[in-house]
Design an enzyme around this catalytic site. Structure first.
Site, PDB file in Angstrom:
ATOM      1  N   GLU A  81      33.928   5.174 -12.646  1.00 45.89           N
ATOM      2  CA  GLU A  81      32.681   5.627 -12.000  1.00 45.89           C
ATOM      3  C   GLU A  81      32.570   7.148 -12.000  1.00 45.89           C
ATOM      4  OE1 GLU A  81      31.631   3.709  -8.329  1.00 45.89           O
ATOM      5  OE2 GLU A  81      30.011   5.141  -7.922  1.00 45.89           O
ATOM      6  N   SER A 106      28.890  -1.995  -2.341  1.00 44.01           N
ATOM      7  CA  SER A 106      27.645  -1.224  -2.244  1.00 44.01           C
ATOM      8  C   SER A 106      26.605  -2.015  -1.453  1.00 44.01           C
ATOM      9  CB  SER A 106      27.100  -0.886  -3.633  1.00 44.01           C
ATOM     10  OG  SER A 106      26.908  -2.071  -4.379  1.00 44.01           O
TER      11      SER A 106
END
Ligand code: KIV
Length: 260
Positions: free
Chosen positions: A182, A45
């Site tokens: 997730e 990320s």
């Protein structure tokens, strides 16, 4: 004492939730470590929140190595897990072995994370763990597959939830020491958490996972956009903007520096 993968399993057994945050630089890594975070993740990320790319896809292995080295310099206690970037492991177990080997040898991170489930990825995980490389899995919404999945919640139908459950089991059987879940329904995350003996680390997967992870820029309110499941604990964008404006005013009004 430093955190290791055996202790994480014990935390699951004792029902003590595992705290995980991401870092991409020395200063933040040091603060997270000193605050007692169990796992510091050099997540890809960072492609978006640190490097300004639109997705996680463009970040290179060299860039991940660079950031992971800085993070490791700041960490004394937490377990450091580094993401393997897009297309640095998907081609073959051999490619994954070379990439993961470089991460462990060159950065000081103790483990790697890769996205996806069975069968090809589980085979890769099995080869890596057989070579002594600790691997964290990642199922549900896997951002490296954004062009296939989007950023939508995964596992909403019976068929899709069964697939994610089987992927998690395959990764655990392949020797993964933990799995990120997730953006999946909380009841599916609970089912996986109860089924597996290894810890599950949730992000947008409800409170019943064995641990929780957030992207630190989201937690600090530094990210431009937040995923629906993220919780900012601070508005650092506002705080930094105010500090910069105060400095700018002081300079223009010749109030800084205060002494000659
Ligand atoms: O890239 C990342 O930061 C991650 C975590 C959010 C799990 O994969």
């Amino acid at each position: 004492m430093t955190v290791n993968i055996q202790q994480l399993k014990q935390l699951k057994q004792h029902g003590r939730p595992i705290v995980v945050l991401t870092a991409s630089d020395y200063a933040i890594a040091q603060l997270l470590d000193e605050a007692g975070v169990d796992i510091i993740m050099v997540g890809d990320s960072l492609a978006m929140v640190t490097l300004g790319y639109k997705t996680t896809l463009p970040v290179t292995l060299e860039e991940m190595l660079h950031h992971a080295k800085a993070v490791c310099r700041g960490v004394k206690r937490a377990l450091v897990v580094c993401d393997l970037p897009f297309m640095s492991y998907q081609e073959s177990p051999q490619q994954a072995m070379q990439t993961a080997g470089r991460v462990l040898k060159e950065t000081g991170a103790q483990a790697v994370k890769l996205e996806g489930g069975y069968p090809a990825i589980a085979q890769t995980v099995s080869k890596l763990t057989a070579a002594g490389i600790p691997v964290m899995g990642h199922v549900g919404l896997t951002p490296q597959s954004v062009h296939q999945l989007g950023y939508r919640q995964q596992g909403k139908t019976l068929e899709a939830s069964e697939k994610i459950l089987q992927e998690a089991i395959a990764l655990s059987d392949a020797g993964a020491f933990a799995i990120v879940l997730e953006h999946i329904p909380a009841d599916l995350a609970l089912q996986i958490t109860q089924k597996l003996s290894i810890p599950t680390i949730g992000i947008g997967a409800g409170v019943n996972c064995d641990g929780q992870v957030l992207v630190t820029s989201d937690l600090l309110g530094l990210s431009e956009r937040l995923p629906p499941f993220a919780k900012p604990y601070l508005n650092l964008r506002q705080i930094i903007t105010q500090a910069v404006q105060d400095f700018s005013d002081d300079v223009q009004q010749r109030k800084f520096p205060e002494t000659n």
